[in-house]
Write an enzyme that holds these catalytic residues in place. Structure first.
Site, PDB file in Angstrom:
ATOM      1  NE  ARG A  23       6.163  -0.608  10.228  1.00 37.57           N
ATOM      2  CZ  ARG A  23       5.050  -0.490   9.493  1.00 37.57           C
ATOM      3  NH1 ARG A  23       5.080   0.096   8.320  1.00 37.57           N
ATOM      4  NH2 ARG A  23       3.903  -0.962   9.937  1.00 37.57           N
ATOM      5  NE  ARG A  37      -4.624  -1.249   9.590  1.00 36.63           N
ATOM      6  CZ  ARG A  37      -3.531  -0.569   9.278  1.00 36.63           C
ATOM      7  NH1 ARG A  37      -3.594   0.529   8.579  1.00 36.63           N
ATOM      8  NH2 ARG A  37      -2.353  -0.990   9.679  1.00 36.63           N
ATOM      9  NE  ARG A  63       1.617  -4.897  10.964  1.00 36.89           N
ATOM     10  CZ  ARG A  63       2.554  -4.627  10.044  1.00 36.89           C
ATOM     11  NH1 ARG A  63       3.718  -5.252  10.069  1.00 36.89           N
ATOM     12  NH2 ARG A  63       2.334  -3.729   9.124  1.00 36.89           N
ATOM     13  NE  ARG A  92       7.293  -3.124   5.707  1.00 34.27           N
ATOM     14  CZ  ARG A  92       6.010  -2.775   5.735  1.00 34.27           C
ATOM     15  NH1 ARG A  92       5.380  -2.427   4.632  1.00 34.27           N
ATOM     16  NH2 ARG A  92       5.338  -2.801   6.871  1.00 34.27           N
ATOM     17  CE  LYS A  99      -2.487  -0.862   3.726  1.00 32.28           C
ATOM     18  NZ  LYS A  99      -1.900  -2.165   4.114  1.00 32.28           N
TER      19      LYS A  99
HETATM   20  P1  AMP Z   1       0.618   0.668   8.912  1.00 30.67           P
HETATM   21  O1  AMP Z   1       1.856   1.463   8.677  1.00 30.67           O
HETATM   22  O2  AMP Z   1      -0.558   1.146   8.081  1.00 30.67           O
HETATM   23  O3  AMP Z   1       0.843  -0.816   8.785  1.00 30.67           O
HETATM   24  O4  AMP Z   1       0.191   0.928  10.440  1.00 30.67           O
HETATM   25  C1  AMP Z   1       1.033   0.584  11.495  1.00 30.67           C
HETATM   26  C2  AMP Z   1       0.238   0.510  12.792  1.00 30.67           C
HETATM   27  O5  AMP Z   1      -0.339   1.803  13.063  1.00 30.67           O
HETATM   28  C3  AMP Z   1      -0.944  -0.447  12.776  1.00 30.67           C
HETATM   29  O6  AMP Z   1      -0.567  -1.797  13.029  1.00 30.67           O
HETATM   30  C4  AMP Z   1      -1.796   0.139  13.894  1.00 30.67           C
HETATM   31  O7  AMP Z   1      -1.268  -0.146  15.170  1.00 30.67           O
HETATM   32  C5  AMP Z   1      -1.625   1.639  13.663  1.00 30.67           C
HETATM   33  N1  AMP Z   1      -2.646   2.140  12.708  1.00 30.67           N
HETATM   34  C6  AMP Z   1      -2.454   2.621  11.455  1.00 30.67           C
HETATM   35  N2  AMP Z   1      -3.613   2.968  10.888  1.00 30.67           N
HETATM   36  C7  AMP Z   1      -4.586   2.690  11.807  1.00 30.67           C
HETATM   37  C8  AMP Z   1      -6.006   2.816  11.812  1.00 30.67           C
HETATM   38  N3  AMP Z   1      -6.693   3.278  10.752  1.00 30.67           N
HETATM   39  N4  AMP Z   1      -6.671   2.456  12.942  1.00 30.67           N
HETATM   40  C9  AMP Z   1      -6.014   1.991  14.019  1.00 30.67           C
HETATM   41  N5  AMP Z   1      -4.678   1.820  14.067  1.00 30.67           N
HETATM   42  C10 AMP Z   1      -3.965   2.170  12.968  1.00 30.67           C
END
Ligand code: AMP
Length: 211
Positions: free
Chosen positions: A154, A88, A165, A127, A13
């Site tokens: 990360r 989400r 996740r 990654r 994404k």
């Molecule tokens: P990402 O970089 O999109 O994989 O997001 C990393 C982490 O940020 C996720 O595993 C969540 O802990 C938090 N996060 C990101 N977007 C959301 C969302 N829309 N709602 C809740 N937590 C989020």
């Protein structure tokens, strides 16, 4: 173009969002990036989000929804936006729909990046991420190809958190795919192959719904 990108962690994404936001000249709004920037700067929001992020869980809706609504009032979204990582779950999807309906600026499309679980685990565990600009990189890269910054893994790309996740995605996020299909907004493409091929696929698929 008002666009949402949806897909499991590791579907690409962030990578596709960077290309698509440049192509359509719209800001790339990644909730994960906003949380990580807050974490890095040790803001109250970042500290609030840290425990959830490190364990692969979602940050509570009240916190996330307010953060996104605030971001969507900035001037740069006048011509549209690309939301990456939000919504989400169905509560967030409803909040977004109501917020955009009130402003009479509904979504144009929701692009789903579809990919097998086995591919996700392979991609995420290898990654690395740039400490400076947040761009993704391969495990064997020496530095960030975008800005030259140092790379790190990360916390939530470690193998034990990836499984969490993925289950959070299946349980909480996958239902929004159905939500958007019912709304007639869903455009699904396969997210395997070369990055540039996937971008082409996305632009072609979106041109059918957005012209
Ligand atoms: P990402 O970089 O999109 O994989 O997001 C990393 C982490 O940020 C996720 O595993 C969540 O802990 C938090 N996060 C990101 N977007 C959301 C969302 N829309 N709602 C809740 N937590 C989020």
């Amino acid at each position: 173009m008002r666009l949402v990108l949806v897909g499991p962690p590791g579907a690409g994404k962030g990578t596709q969002a960077a290309f698509l936001s440049a192509h359509y000249s719209i800001p790339h709004i990644s909730t994960g990036d906003i949380f990580r920037a807050n974490l890095k700067a040790s803001t109250p929001l970042g500290l609030q989000a840290k425990g959830f992020m490190d364990s692969g869980q979602l940050v509570p809706d009240e916190v996330t929804n307010e953060m996104v609504k605030d971001r969507l009032t900035h001037d740069d979204v006048a011509n549209g936006f690309l939301l990456d990582g939000f919504p989400r779950n169905t509560v967030q999807a409803e909040v977004l729909r109501a917020f955009l309906a009130e402003k009479r600026t509904p979504l144009d499309a929701v692009l789903e990046l579809a990919i097998e679980d086995s591919m996700i685990i392979k991609r995420l565990s290898s990654r690395r991420t740039c400490k400076e600009c947040g761009a993704p990189a391969a495990a064997d890269a020496a530095n960030c190809s975008a800005c030259g910054g140092a790379l790190y893994q990360r916390e939530d790309d470690k193998e034990e958190v990836i499984a969490k996740r993925l289950s959070v995605y299946q349980e909480q996020t996958a239902p929004i795919v159905h939500f958007y299909r019912t709304e007639g907004l869903l455009v699904t493409i396969a997210a395997d192959g070369e990055v540039s091929e996937i971008t082409e696929r996305a632009i072609t698929a979106l041109s059918r719904v957005h012209g």
